[in-house]
Enzyme design. Structure first.
Site, mmCIF file in Angstrom:
data_model
loop_
_atom_site.group_PDB
_atom_site.id
_atom_site.type_symbol
_atom_site.label_atom_id
_atom_site.label_comp_id
_atom_site.label_asym_id
_atom_site.label_seq_id
_atom_site.Cartn_x
_atom_site.Cartn_y
_atom_site.Cartn_z
ATOM 1 C CG ASP A 27 -16.081 26.531 -100.938
ATOM 2 O OD1 ASP A 27 -15.872 25.391 -100.494
ATOM 3 O OD2 ASP A 27 -15.370 27.056 -101.826
ATOM 4 C CG ASP A 40 -17.178 18.241 -106.162
ATOM 5 O OD1 ASP A 40 -18.160 17.638 -106.580
ATOM 6 O OD2 ASP A 40 -16.209 18.542 -106.896
ATOM 7 C CB THR A 41 -14.780 14.204 -104.250
ATOM 8 O OG1 THR A 41 -13.800 14.957 -103.538
ATOM 9 C CG2 THR A 41 -14.705 14.503 -105.737
ATOM 10 N N GLY A 42 -15.887 15.279 -101.367
ATOM 11 C CA GLY A 42 -15.769 15.097 -99.919
ATOM 12 C C GLY A 42 -14.359 14.788 -99.457
ATOM 13 C CB THR A 58 -11.212 19.057 -99.307
ATOM 14 O OG1 THR A 58 -10.880 19.002 -100.692
ATOM 15 C CG2 THR A 58 -10.417 20.150 -98.634
ATOM 16 C CG LEU A 59 -15.052 19.518 -95.327
ATOM 17 C CD1 LEU A 59 -14.848 19.654 -93.822
ATOM 18 C CD2 LEU A 59 -14.109 20.508 -96.023
ATOM 19 C CE LYS A 62 -20.163 20.248 -107.432
ATOM 20 N NZ LYS A 62 -19.514 21.049 -108.493
ATOM 21 C CG ASP A 106 -12.064 29.864 -107.181
ATOM 22 O OD1 ASP A 106 -12.463 29.000 -106.391
ATOM 23 O OD2 ASP A 106 -10.986 29.768 -107.810
ATOM 24 N NE ARG A 147 -11.428 32.902 -104.400
ATOM 25 C CZ ARG A 147 -11.383 31.575 -104.219
ATOM 26 N NH1 ARG A 147 -12.414 30.950 -103.693
ATOM 27 N NH2 ARG A 147 -10.313 30.885 -104.561
HETATM 28 P P1 IMP Z 1 -13.912 18.081 -102.659
HETATM 29 O O1 IMP Z 1 -12.654 17.664 -101.964
HETATM 30 O O2 IMP Z 1 -14.067 17.398 -104.002
HETATM 31 O O3 IMP Z 1 -15.156 17.965 -101.828
HETATM 32 O O4 IMP Z 1 -13.630 19.553 -103.089
HETATM 33 C C1 IMP Z 1 -14.140 20.629 -102.476
HETATM 34 C C2 IMP Z 1 -13.474 21.866 -103.015
HETATM 35 O O5 IMP Z 1 -13.474 21.879 -104.458
HETATM 36 C C3 IMP Z 1 -14.279 23.060 -102.601
HETATM 37 O O6 IMP Z 1 -13.785 23.581 -101.388
HETATM 38 C C4 IMP Z 1 -14.080 24.003 -103.760
HETATM 39 O O7 IMP Z 1 -12.899 24.746 -103.570
HETATM 40 C C5 IMP Z 1 -13.872 23.120 -104.962
HETATM 41 N N1 IMP Z 1 -15.141 22.959 -105.727
HETATM 42 C C6 IMP Z 1 -15.864 21.851 -105.863
HETATM 43 N N2 IMP Z 1 -16.952 22.063 -106.630
HETATM 44 C C7 IMP Z 1 -16.902 23.365 -106.996
HETATM 45 C C8 IMP Z 1 -17.757 24.212 -107.795
HETATM 46 O O8 IMP Z 1 -18.807 23.817 -108.328
HETATM 47 N N3 IMP Z 1 -17.353 25.506 -107.937
HETATM 48 C C9 IMP Z 1 -16.222 26.002 -107.370
HETATM 49 N N4 IMP Z 1 -15.410 25.249 -106.611
HETATM 50 C C10 IMP Z 1 -15.741 23.936 -106.415
HETATM 51 MG MG MG Z 2 -12.537 25.463 -101.298
#
Ligand code: IMP
Ligand code: MG
Length: 186
Positions: A106, A109-111, A113-114, A137, A166, A172
């Site tokens: 979806d 963000d920080t990256g 997770t991926l 983002k 969400d 969602r």
């Molecule tokens: P990351 O590991 O920080 O890249 O987190 C990614 C996960 O954080 C996404 O798969 C979302 O589930 C959640 N997330 C990050 N930003 C948002 C947002 O603006 N709205 C909703 N969920 C977010």
């Molecule tokens: Mg997610």
């Protein structure tokens, strides 16, 4: 029984991307993937739950022979930021050895997770692994090595909801992307 209040016209939401904008962009991404994987053995892997709406639209815009699979992960949050520790809650149903994998997420963000997920999938002998993310983002990105091959939209550093994303499980089902104006209002 009380009449349901509309969630789609909830005044606490500011629409940032309309349904029309989203549908147009997803069709473009689908056409691009269709052209680039003409001879592929494609598996589209959705990351639950946030990718479900994007995945459903994207796969119907890709005119190729393909299969789908899902993973669910929990990234441990340190406050509101994900920390990079990723636990697999649901793994793929089928092996990806020799396959052309498109991971569908979806938002990046920080990256964290991926980055971790791509490390895990990278050990499984796939022919190729690419990443489709509906939203990028970039501002809070920590793991700069995460490369988005198919990106829907780049957005500023707002917390957004809708189109699968969400806030505490809610929103969602919105067919658009919105910012929650006042998160303290139910
Ligand atoms: P990351 O590991 O920080 O890249 O987190 C990614 C996960 O954080 C996404 O798969 C979302 O589930 C959640 N997330 C990050 N930003 C948002 C947002 O603006 N709205 C909703 N969920 C977010
Ligand atoms: Mg997610």
């Amino acid at each position: 029984m009380q009449l349901a209040a509309s969630e789609f016209t909830n005044p606490n939401l500011e629409v940032l991307l309309t349904e029309e904008q989203i549908q147009g962009r997803v069709k473009e991404l689908g056409a691009q993937i269709t052209a680039e994987y003409a001879n592929g053995d494609v598996v589209v892997v959705g990351i639950l739950k946030g990718s479900c709406v994007f995945m459903a639209d994207l796969m119907r815009a890709v005119d190729l022979r393909m299969t789908i699979d899902f993973m669910a992960v929990s990234s441990y949050k340190d406050g509101t930021e994900s920390s990079g520790d990723v636990e697999i809650l649901k793994d793929l149903s089928n092996p990806i050895r020799g396959k052309d994998v498109i991971v569908v997420e979806d938002i990046i963000d920080t990256g964290h997770t991926l980055a971790r997920l791509l490390e895990i999938l990278g050990t499984r002998g796939a022919n190729s692994i690419k990443l489709a993310a509906f939203l990028d983002k970039p501002e809070p990105r920590v793991r700069k090595e995460v490369k988005i091959d198919y990106c829907g939209f780049v957005i500023p550093n707002h917390f957004v909801v809708g189109y699968g994303l969400d806030a505490a499980g809610r929103y969602r089902n919105l067919p658009f992307i919105a910012r929650v104006k006042d998160p303290s209002v139910a």
